[in-house]
Design a protein around this motif. Sequence first.
Motif, PDB file in Angstrom:
ATOM      1  N   HIS A 188       4.808  -1.531  -9.320  1.00  0.00           N
ATOM      2  CA  HIS A 188       5.400  -0.206  -9.456  1.00  0.00           C
ATOM      3  C   HIS A 188       5.111   0.419 -10.824  1.00  0.00           C
ATOM      4  CE1 HIS A 188       7.262  -0.551  -5.586  1.00  0.00           C
ATOM      5  NE2 HIS A 188       7.976  -1.599  -5.938  1.00  0.00           N
ATOM      6  N   GLU A 233       2.176   0.690 -11.931  1.00  0.00           N
ATOM      7  CA  GLU A 233       0.931   1.417 -11.682  1.00  0.00           C
ATOM      8  C   GLU A 233      -0.019   1.362 -12.874  1.00  0.00           C
ATOM      9  OE1 GLU A 233       2.077   5.327 -10.400  1.00  0.00           O
ATOM     10  OE2 GLU A 233       2.629   4.626  -8.384  1.00  0.00           O
ATOM     11  N   LYS A 240       7.392  -6.191  -8.345  1.00  0.00           N
ATOM     12  CA  LYS A 240       7.979  -5.279  -9.325  1.00  0.00           C
ATOM     13  C   LYS A 240       6.924  -4.749 -10.280  1.00  0.00           C
ATOM     14  CE  LYS A 240      12.505  -7.569  -9.186  1.00  0.00           C
ATOM     15  NZ  LYS A 240      13.586  -8.218  -9.968  1.00  0.00           N
TER      16      LYS A 240
END
Length: 282
Positions: free
Chosen positions: A203, A205, A200
């Motif tokens: 994501h 980034e 998780k």
Amino acid sequence: MDRFGRRQFLKGAALLGAAGAAGLVPAASSAAEPRLPDTDPVTFEVPGLDPAHDGLRIAQLSDLHVGPRTPSATVRAAIEDANAFAPDLVVLTGDYLSHSRRELAAMRDLLGGLVAPTIAVLGNHDVWVDPDGAAGALKGHGYEVLENGWTSIRLRGAPLHVVGVGDHLTRRDDVQRAVKGLPAGAAPLVLAHGPRTADKLRHLERPMVCLSGHTHGGQINIPILTPLFLASVAREPYVRGRYQLGAVQLYVNRGIGMSGIRVRVNASPEVTLATLRRAEPA
């Protein structure tokens, strides 16, 4: 580690039985002997790390599992090893309890004495047994406890942002809530008991280091068989050591104690001695 059903247990027993028949697992009497923790150094090159934190030292303890299956001497040796590293920060990544609220007394007796600022998250066993009691015992030692939130701690004259995510297995991990309001551009340190939380995190980034535990390094670590069991039955692809998931550097600590069988094979107890280094821009 995960609480398996009967079918999953039989699958695991079949795999380990095959390993035993092949002579890959040592006799239980020798494998069950208490062991002092290994001290494993690891260095993370962190993009965007504040220059003041280049060389920052962090000691990680995980899965202490106080109780009858973890010798008290092993727990205290782990704390002494962490202190001997002279860390700037100590992090605790869950599973202090095993099976009973009676173990809270052992938490209070054994887990004190860390000399550096200490930040903790809870694990699945803590949630199953008594999350409020476990958090209270940690706070009683002066340790900060995070769940789906973050804090800023001033180390070496600069703030370090530390994120604590709730336990994945008990569905308490809320990454979006944990990082809400986190300053842009910060390269946070993330504490998460379950390694799969890193899926998780990737994501988001953004560069970060995630320290986790939970797997006990496989505990009975048989080449091919243990990774197969953890991936296919426990749905746990991250067993031990380092992984790179996009911009996330994940490290899975092997833990200190045991909550099930009192046997470790090729998965010795571990105190992680981490050093952060500033990664220069490409």
